[in-house]
Scaffold this motif. Sequence first.
Motif: not given
Length: 96
Positions: A1-23
């Motif tokens: 089985m061939a190893k998979w390699t990504p063709k582009h860089e991963a995007p930056e993580p999204l930041e938002g109202p994380v505490v409010a979302t989890i709450t």
Amino acid sequence: MAKWTPKHEAPEPLEGPVVATITGGTILWFVLFLVQLPFYGWFDDHGHLWWVWTCLAGGGLGLIGIWYVRGRDAAIKRHAAQQAADAERGARAESQ
């Protein structure tokens, strides 16, 4: 089985109202648990009792999530404040 390699860089993580979302999600799990409690017998008779306990587990895990994201948010803010203070000290040192 061939190893998979990504063709582009991963995007930056999204930041938002994380505490409010989890709450909000945690509150929703607990509300669902409380709404299902009056029907405990029905869930038990039909073999769906796990629905009730899943909601309680979701609320409990949500409490752990709130603790975690609040600490993460505080650490991010401390780091940003430290970097700003370091930059200010560096600018003052260069101007003298």
